[in-house]
Design a protein around this motif. Structure first.
Motif, short mmCIF file in Angstrom:
data_model
loop_
_atom_site.label_atom_id
_atom_site.label_comp_id
_atom_site.label_asym_id
_atom_site.label_seq_id
_atom_site.Cartn_x
_atom_site.Cartn_y
_atom_site.Cartn_z
N VAL A 239 45.81 25.77 40.54
CA VAL A 239 44.49 26.34 40.27
C VAL A 239 44.16 27.43 41.29
CG1 VAL A 239 42.01 25.83 40.33
CG2 VAL A 239 43.56 24.31 39.10
N CYS A 240 44.42 27.16 42.56
CA CYS A 240 44.15 28.14 43.62
C CYS A 240 45.07 29.35 43.48
CB CYS A 240 44.32 27.50 44.99
SG CYS A 240 43.07 26.26 45.41
N PHE A 241 46.31 29.11 43.10
CA PHE A 241 47.27 30.19 42.90
C PHE A 241 46.80 31.11 41.77
CE2 PHE A 241 51.13 32.08 41.15
CZ PHE A 241 51.84 32.45 42.29
N TRP A 242 46.38 30.52 40.64
CA TRP A 242 45.88 31.31 39.52
C TRP A 242 44.66 32.14 39.93
CZ3 TRP A 242 47.41 33.36 35.28
CH2 TRP A 242 48.37 32.75 34.46
N ARG A 243 43.78 31.52 40.70
CA ARG A 243 42.55 32.22 41.09
C ARG A 243 42.87 33.44 41.95
NH1 ARG A 243 37.18 30.66 41.11
NH2 ARG A 243 35.87 31.86 42.54
N LEU A 244 43.79 33.27 42.91
CA LEU A 244 44.16 34.39 43.77
C LEU A 244 44.90 35.46 42.97
CD1 LEU A 244 44.07 35.45 46.68
CD2 LEU A 244 46.32 34.41 47.03
N LEU A 245 45.75 35.05 42.04
CA LEU A 245 46.47 36.01 41.22
C LEU A 245 45.50 36.83 40.37
CD1 LEU A 245 49.11 37.19 40.13
CD2 LEU A 245 49.23 35.27 38.53
N ALA A 246 44.49 36.18 39.80
CA ALA A 246 43.49 36.91 39.01
C ALA A 246 42.71 37.89 39.88
CB ALA A 246 42.55 35.92 38.33
N ARG A 247 42.41 37.47 41.11
CA ARG A 247 41.68 38.36 42.02
C ARG A 247 42.49 39.59 42.36
NH1 ARG A 247 40.71 38.35 47.99
NH2 ARG A 247 41.41 36.20 48.27
N VAL A 248 43.75 39.40 42.73
CA VAL A 248 44.61 40.52 43.10
C VAL A 248 44.86 41.42 41.89
CG1 VAL A 248 46.94 41.14 43.85
CG2 VAL A 248 45.68 39.34 45.04
N ALA A 249 45.07 40.82 40.71
CA ALA A 249 45.27 41.62 39.50
C ALA A 249 44.06 42.50 39.22
CB ALA A 249 45.56 40.71 38.31
N GLY A 250 42.87 41.95 39.39
CA GLY A 250 41.65 42.74 39.19
C GLY A 250 41.49 43.84 40.22
N ASP A 251 41.84 43.54 41.48
CA ASP A 251 41.75 44.54 42.54
C ASP A 251 42.73 45.70 42.28
OD1 ASP A 251 39.82 43.08 43.85
OD2 ASP A 251 41.19 42.23 45.34
N LEU A 252 43.97 45.37 41.87
CA LEU A 252 44.94 46.42 41.60
C LEU A 252 44.58 47.20 40.34
CD1 LEU A 252 48.29 44.62 42.53
CD2 LEU A 252 47.11 46.42 43.79
N ALA A 253 43.93 46.54 39.38
CA ALA A 253 43.44 47.25 38.20
C ALA A 253 42.43 48.31 38.60
CB ALA A 253 42.83 46.26 37.21
#
Length: 334
Positions: A239-253
């Protein structure tokens, strides 16, 4: 029709820090035919690894397009997470190749965005994608990579990055609680150190320590299996891994203004899809004040095709100019 720029048959290979997948493309437009999957650590040099496979073929390739998980400089490359160095002309001479091209592994994945079908993807956030917008591909594996595809008409440009090596810090109370255990022993906290196979294990260790549990000696594959079986520490780690991945994906977007869509690639994430909380992923991916209106339009997909890199390499081999790779500083000859 203009003749192909690269001679056929073409060897295409997706070369990572752990594994190397080799395929052969017999002619322009043909599907790649898998040859072998070998361990990167099982051979001292890329020449030795490739020759071990090529020597078994009745027809050797005339050219090669190789995707390397590491930074490139012209016709040379170095794997980030393994001790392999690539020199295009020297490799061609050793293997009897007429010509070839080295690309970053995420350049190959970015090229695949031009040829993947709907069946190769799972959509997490539909967004409002612009067909002519920049597309971004990123993802965790042995490391973390990212690259973009910019297209204008019949030509495009691939933009490789070293986004995995940017720094990162906690952003919410849960991350702040586990951050000391999560990052213990790291000389510098980067995206790659947390969003990778090693990162999955780090999350599991941090969750176990913060909960006062005895941490088992596990691999990333073990954590995934335990999470799918309902193990509390493993499930929270994912769950924590998914949350961080979504955050980084949004930042790079936001960094690339990726209005054409964001695509997550790699071997880890497809296995974690059953554990993705879509509401949380969507909220974190688009929760970018004061840019919520822009971020709300970004689409987020997971590439589920296991051969996406090979599809991208085959597309590059057929028409390098389609991706801005008809560059004499990068093409090499034997």
């Amino acid at each position: 029709m203009r003749p192909p720029m690269i001679s056929y048959p073409v060897l295409v290979a997706d070369i990572g820090g752990t594994n190397c997948r080799l395929s052969l493309v017999s002619e322009p437009g043909a599907s790649h035919q898998p040859l072998a999957r070998i361990s990167t650590g099982g051979h001292p040099t890329p020449e030795a690894a490739l020759e071990a496979v090529l020597t078994t073929l009745s027809q050797r390739p005339r050219a090669a397009v190789l995707a390397v998980a590491g930074p490139l400089e012209g016709r040379r490359a170095q794997l980030t997470n393994a001790n392999w160095h690539f020199d295009g002309p020297e490799l061609a001479k050793a293997l009897g190749l007429e010509q070839g091209l080295l690309v970053n592994d995420f350049e190959a994945l970015a090229a695949s965005l031009a040829v993947l079908g709907d069946g190769d993807l799972t959509t997490l956030v539909p967004g409002k994608p612009d067909a002519d917008g920049i597309k971004l591909v990123l993802g965790p594996g042995t490391g973390f990579g990212a690259a973009a595809l910019l297209t204008r008409g019949h030509r495009g440009v691939l933009i490789p990055t070293e986004a995995g090596h940017i720094g990162i810090g906690p952003e919410d109370p849960t991350e702040e609680k586990i951050w000391p255990a999560l990052t213990a022993g790291l000389p510098r906290v980067t995206v790659e150190s947390l969003l990778s196979g090693d990162g999955v294990v780090r999350f599991h260790r941090a969750i176990a320590q913060s909960s006062g549990m005895l941490e088992a000696d596990v691999s990333a594959a073990d954590v995934t299996r335990l999470a799918l079986d309902g193990d509390p520490a493993a499930l929270m780690a994912v769950v924590c891994f998914w949350r961080l991945l979504a955050r980084v994906a949004g930042d790079l977007a936001l960094t690339f203004k990726a209005t054409g869509g964001v695509y997550i690639a790699g071997g880890i994430v497809p296995r974690l899809l059953p554990l993705a909380d879509l509401a949380t992923v969507q909220a974190v991916f688009a929760g970018k004040p004061p840019m919520e209106d822009l971020a709300a339009g970004f689409a987020l997909h997971v590439i589920t095709a296991q051969d996406a890199a090979e599809q991208g390499l085959a597309a590059i081999a057929e028409t390098p100019q389609r991706f801005g790779l008809d560059d004499p500083r990068r093409l090499w000859f034997g």
